[in-house]
Structure formats: C-alpha cells, structure tokens
Design a protein around this motif. Structure first.
Motif, PDB file in Angstrom:
ATOM      1  N   ASP A 225       0.855  -1.189   0.000  1.00  0.00           N
ATOM      2  CA  ASP A 225       0.000   0.000   0.000  1.00  0.00           C
ATOM      3  C   ASP A 225       0.888   1.234   0.000  1.00  0.00           C
ATOM      4  O   ASP A 225       1.329   1.689   1.061  1.00  0.00           O
ATOM      5  CB  ASP A 225      -0.928  -0.018   1.213  1.00  0.00           C
TER       6      ASP A 225
ATOM      7  N   TYR B 155       2.466  -1.062   3.909  1.00  0.00           N
ATOM      8  CA  TYR B 155       1.710  -2.293   3.716  1.00  0.00           C
ATOM      9  C   TYR B 155       0.459  -2.245   4.588  1.00  0.00           C
ATOM     10  O   TYR B 155       0.372  -1.471   5.552  1.00  0.00           O
ATOM     11  CB  TYR B 155       2.552  -3.512   4.116  1.00  0.00           C
ATOM     12  N   ILE B 156      -0.511  -3.081   4.245  1.00  0.00           N
ATOM     13  CA  ILE B 156      -1.651  -3.289   5.127  1.00  0.00           C
ATOM     14  C   ILE B 156      -1.786  -4.784   5.388  1.00  0.00           C
ATOM     15  O   ILE B 156      -1.531  -5.620   4.513  1.00  0.00           O
ATOM     16  CB  ILE B 156      -2.971  -2.717   4.570  1.00  0.00           C
ATOM     17  N   TYR B 157      -2.153  -5.101   6.614  1.00  0.00           N
ATOM     18  CA  TYR B 157      -2.368  -6.475   7.035  1.00  0.00           C
ATOM     19  C   TYR B 157      -3.798  -6.571   7.544  1.00  0.00           C
ATOM     20  O   TYR B 157      -4.156  -5.944   8.544  1.00  0.00           O
ATOM     21  CB  TYR B 157      -1.377  -6.844   8.143  1.00  0.00           C
ATOM     22  N   VAL B 158      -4.622  -7.309   6.822  1.00  0.00           N
ATOM     23  CA  VAL B 158      -6.013  -7.514   7.207  1.00  0.00           C
ATOM     24  C   VAL B 158      -6.089  -8.852   7.924  1.00  0.00           C
ATOM     25  O   VAL B 158      -5.645  -9.876   7.395  1.00  0.00           O
ATOM     26  CB  VAL B 158      -6.942  -7.492   5.990  1.00  0.00           C
TER      27      VAL B 158
ATOM     28  N   ARG C  84      -7.737  -4.011  10.234  1.00  0.00           N
ATOM     29  CA  ARG C  84      -6.743  -3.632   9.224  1.00  0.00           C
ATOM     30  C   ARG C  84      -5.620  -2.890   9.941  1.00  0.00           C
ATOM     31  O   ARG C  84      -5.853  -1.840  10.554  1.00  0.00           O
ATOM     32  CB  ARG C  84      -7.371  -2.739   8.154  1.00  0.00           C
TER      33      ARG C  84
ATOM     34  N   ARG D  24      -2.048  -0.990   9.544  1.00  0.00           N
ATOM     35  CA  ARG D  24      -1.161  -0.334   8.578  1.00  0.00           C
ATOM     36  C   ARG D  24       0.278  -0.393   9.094  1.00  0.00           C
ATOM     37  O   ARG D  24       0.549  -0.086  10.258  1.00  0.00           O
ATOM     38  CB  ARG D  24      -1.591   1.110   8.342  1.00  0.00           C
TER      39      ARG D  24
ATOM     40  N   GLY E  56      -4.273   1.201  13.230  1.00  0.00           N
ATOM     41  CA  GLY E  56      -5.171   0.076  13.012  1.00  0.00           C
ATOM     42  C   GLY E  56      -6.610   0.518  13.104  1.00  0.00           C
ATOM     43  O   GLY E  56      -6.927   1.548  13.706  1.00  0.00           O
TER      44      GLY E  56
ATOM     45  N   PRO F 220     -10.366  -4.297   1.232  1.00  0.00           N
ATOM     46  CA  PRO F 220      -9.293  -4.037   2.198  1.00  0.00           C
ATOM     47  C   PRO F 220      -8.828  -2.594   2.252  1.00  0.00           C
ATOM     48  O   PRO F 220      -8.106  -2.210   3.177  1.00  0.00           O
ATOM     49  CB  PRO F 220      -8.165  -4.951   1.711  1.00  0.00           C
ATOM     50  N   TYR F 221      -9.236  -1.782   1.271  1.00  0.00           N
ATOM     51  CA  TYR F 221      -8.789  -0.390   1.215  1.00  0.00           C
ATOM     52  C   TYR F 221      -9.865   0.601   1.648  1.00  0.00           C
ATOM     53  O   TYR F 221      -9.562   1.764   1.906  1.00  0.00           O
ATOM     54  CB  TYR F 221      -8.357  -0.027  -0.212  1.00  0.00           C
TER      55      TYR F 221
END
Length: 513
Positions: free
Chosen positions: A91, A95-98, A109, A111, A121, A169-170
C-alpha cells in the motif's frame, strides 16, 4: 518500541505474579520518543517478546514480535486475541495487514510502514454486525493473482452465521455492513480459497473447508462460475464425493486395493487407506445459494457427499498454473474416545484434473491416527491440525490442541507434498506469567502463516498469527468498538461472548518456502 505506545494493565484481583510492578519483567521497556531512529525491518516491533520457540533443526530462522496486545498504536488501536486468517498487501510505501479476530467476531486492518512497523489500526468488521460470526481463516483475493479488478478479503464465518464475507481491504471502515457473499452458500466455513485466474482460464474456482462434525459432517466445497475469473455472484456450489474407496484387500505386494463406490452409500475418511490415491469428483448442490445451513446439510446427504471430521484450512501449491491445481486441506478430527473415524487429524492432497476442476485424485498424506482408527498414520505427535500453508516446496501444518491434545503445546510441522520428511518447526510458548491463574496448560494455537516475501522484496519472510488462549485480561474486552455483553444479550444467551484474550503477530525470517 518505536511507534507503539506501551500498555500497562493491572486487572483487579490478579496474582502478585501478574501485578503491575511485575509487568516490565515480561514486556520490556518499550519506551520511545519522537526523535527516536526509525529502525529496521527485522527487529522486535512489540514490547512483548515473540511467543514462539523454534526447534534446533530450524535454528537459522529468526522470530521477531510485530504487535501484541500489550501495545497501543498512536491512533488508539489495540490488538486482541484469536488472530486467525489474514491477507497482506502493498500500500504505497507501506503495507496493510487484514486479519481476523476469530473470537471477537471481527476483522481489523493494520497499517505498517516500509519497515513493517505498525503505525495504525482500525476495524473493518466488528461484532455489532447483524450476522456476527466467528471469523476463522481468511484469504486475500488479489486481482493480480486471482483475477478481476479489485482486491477482496474473503473472511470465513464458522458459527452463529455462515456466510463468507467479502471485504474491501482499502475502503473506509463500515464495520456493521453486510459483506455476505451469498452465492458461495452456507457452511461452517473455515476458509474459502480462490485459485489463480489462469488455473482454469475464464472460470472462477473457489475451494472451501466446512468445519462441521454434525449432520453431513465436514465437506470440501467448490464454487464454480463460467462468467469470467472474478464472478462471486452467479456461480454454482459443489461438494466432494469419493468415486473410489479402499476395498479392504491388498495386492501381492501388500498394497491396499481400491474399489469403485456403491450407489447410495455415503463414505467417510475411514474408507480411505493412508498414502493411497483415489478418484474423486465434485457433485452439484442445486439451488445451493438459497439454502440455509441446515438445508445444506440435508442436501449434502442427498447427493451422497463424502464426509470428513471437520475440514479446516485449505491452500494450494504455489508456483505455476499447473501447481495451483494441487490443493491441500487439513481435517482436525474430534479427539480420542469420541467414537469417530478420525481422532487426531489428517492432511490431504487433492490433485485436480487439468481439463476440469470437477474431477481429481485424493491422497491422505499426513495422519496422526497411528494407534487409533485405521492405525496407519505417519505422525504420532500430531494433534488437531488446523491452519495450513503451502509454498513452492513445502506444506506447513499448524496445530490447535485446545479441544484435545497429546500433551505438548501447539506446533507447526513442515513436510514435502507427499507427507514425507516431516520436521517440527516451532512450538507456541505458554507463558504462565501471562495467564491470570498461572496455569501450566497447553492452551493456544496458530492462525495464518502468511508468506510476504515477494511483496517486501526479502526471501523467506512470513507473518504468523498467534492465539495464546491462556492470556486473558478484562483490559482486552470491547476493543473492536462494540460490546456484545451490553448490546446483544440475545447473542450472549445463544453462546456468544465478549472475548478477553490477548494475541500476538510475529515475523519469521528465514523460514524456507
């Protein structure tokens, strides 16, 4: 730590072992300031040490804590327990971690900056949604890999309600929105895994695991659409059925002989011999998208679907399009003394045919049933395999020994694609000082083991979700923005809860893929 604030908690009535004046003994200092250096990718980001213990055969792997429930991010986000399914995306520069919080019925989510340091988050789904459910395993549908025009996080609902949820996710969070993908049908979903877009070109193929032990018991499901490679609304539902089973006889070399199934007979795992390969097919559940879960159970029985004792996680072999037709899934079992056909758990390889996903060959490659059931297993230490990760070269099998165990903490094993050369990679650390009762029990399991190597440009790097169920505190309740106890007494009466567990996510550097 650098961008995380330290959370100090002191639950009323906790023993001296867990009192506030002792907390720095196990979470460290964690202090930082605005002028502190940015840091590097591979270091502890959290104030709590990694809750994993690597085996000597994997002493070349390094573990770092990414985020724990002892940390509060700058925007107030706090990780909770039971971290299960997940997806990882680039991203911008970060990055993003879902990630699913299974027992909180929520999806967050997180960040991360360019060095994987958590910076904020938020909750994409919380327990206030009308169709709340335990959010178990999950898979990121990535447009570049699976097709279509957008990334979608597929989160599996296992109990209370039974849809797969498709979450952008965004997008800005709408945590009580209806994300249900009704076309995939109602099962006790553990995961729904899309195959890469060119595995069957022009088709949408999703393989799922049904974590059920009642009615028709556990199914391996298939969602299929011919309306392009990203149709989540107009496909059909199928379930796995054996075409061959073990005959009970052996050939001159002592190898089991297969036979064709008999019409009208429902078969289960007991009808398969370990290490032998059998023909299978997927059969349609007509009008399956319109069925309730109970109706789906009856429909599976009506079509003669073959039964597994709780199908858990699913993954496919990474590599090229042909590799992705090799599907692997874990079956967790029910434990000894339950009178079932699978006590300790099994792992299967399903090789789909090149010209059609409806037919293939099934092989049981790992089994803990060495002294029970068919007594033909190959891993006597195995206890309740749950999550599974498949790379270009290995299968990683993650345990969940909370309903039954063989007297050791949850472990992760590595094997080849045929269940050979099995090695234990690591165990979950059980910290008595984090348990308010000081218990020595082996309570805990793993969630997703997510390969992030390609996205961060570093070889052999994974994120691993940890579920140390023994770690409990009132301070971990109501973190998703919704209180089940005050707002949904009906749900509490039906068996739901406001969860109080802590959790952690760790970085594994050097784990072979």
């Amino acid at each position: 730590m650098r961008t995380l604030k330290k959370l100090l908690f002191c639950a009323v009535g906790m023993t001296a072992l867990n009192s506030c004046d002792k907390i720095d003994d196990f979470i460290g200092d964690g202090s930082g300031g605005e002028n502190e250096e940015q840091g590097t990718m591979f270091e502890n980001k959290s104030s709590l040490e990694p809750l994993v213990a690597l085996e000597s055969q994997f002493n070349f792997v390094d573990a770092y804590s990414l985020i724990s429930s002892t940390d509060i991010l700058d925007n107030g986000f706090q990780l909770v327990g039971a971290q299960d399914g997940a997806g990882f995306l680039k991203d911008g520069d970060g990055y993003i971690y879902v990630v699913n919080a299974e027992d909180d019925y929520a999806v967050s989510r997180i960040r991360l900056d360019e060095n994987l340091t958590p910076v904020s988050g938020e909750w994409l789904l919380n327990s206030g949604v009308a169709d709340f459910a335990r959010q178990c395993s999950g898979t990121m549908w990535e447009a570049d890999i699976h097709g279509g025009a957008q990334d979608i996080f597929l989160s599996a609902s296992e109990s209370f309600n039974y849809d797969v949820k498709g979450i952008d996710p965004y997008a800005a969070p709408t945590p009580t929105a209806d994300f249900g993908l009704d076309a995939l049908g109602e099962f006790a979903w553990e995961n729904a895994v899309p195959l890469p877009r060119d595995t069957y070109s022009g088709k949408t193929v999703i393989i799922g695991g049904d974590d059920d032990s009642s009615g028709s018991e556990g199914q391996v499901t298939l969602y299929y659409s011919e309306n392009g490679n990203a149709d989540l609304n107009n496909g059909k539902i199928y379930v796995l059925k054996f075409k061959q089973v073990d005959s009970g006889e052996v050939d001159a070399d002592g190898k089991p002989i297969a036979k064709n199934v008999e019409p009208g007979v429902i078969y289960n795992e007991a009808n398969l011999a370990f290490g032998q390969t059998y023909d299978v097919e997927f059969v349609e559940i007509e009008n399956g998208a319109a069925m309730t879960k109970d109706e789906m159970e009856n429909a599976c029985v009506a079509v003669g679907a073959s039964a597994f004792m709780r199908v858990e996680d699913v993954d496919y072999q990474k590599g090229d399009d042909a590799d992705a037709r090799n599907i692997f899934f874990a079956v967790t079992g029910r434990g000894p003394g339950r009178g079932t056909y699978n006590d300790w758990g099994t792992v299967y390889k399903l090789a789909l045919d090149e010209d059609s996903p409806f037919t293939g060959k099934l092989t049981q490659i790992v089994s803990g049933n060495t002294d029970t059931n068919n007594m033909d297993g190959n891993l006597p230490e195995l206890q309740s395999p749950d999550n599974i990760t498949v790379t270009e070269n290995f299968v990683y099998i993650q345990e969940d020994p909370n309903s039954f165990s063989r007297g050791h903490a949850a472990a992760i094993y590595q094997s080849d694609f045929n269940g050979n050369n099995i090695k234990k990679v690591l165990e979950l650390v059980v910290r008595n000082d984090l348990d308010p009762s000081g218990s020595t029990g082996f309570s805990g399991e793993f969630g997703a083991l997510e390969d992030i190597s390609d996205k961060i440009g570093e070889e052999d790097v994974f994120l691993l979700n940890l579920q140390p169920h023994y770690w409990e505190s009132e301070d971990f309740k109501n973190k998703d923005g919704h209180d089940m106890e005050s707002d949904r007494p009906d749900a509490i009466a039906a068996g739901a809860r406001e969860d109080d567990q802590g959790g952690q996510i760790v970085i594994l550097r050097g784990l072979p893929r």
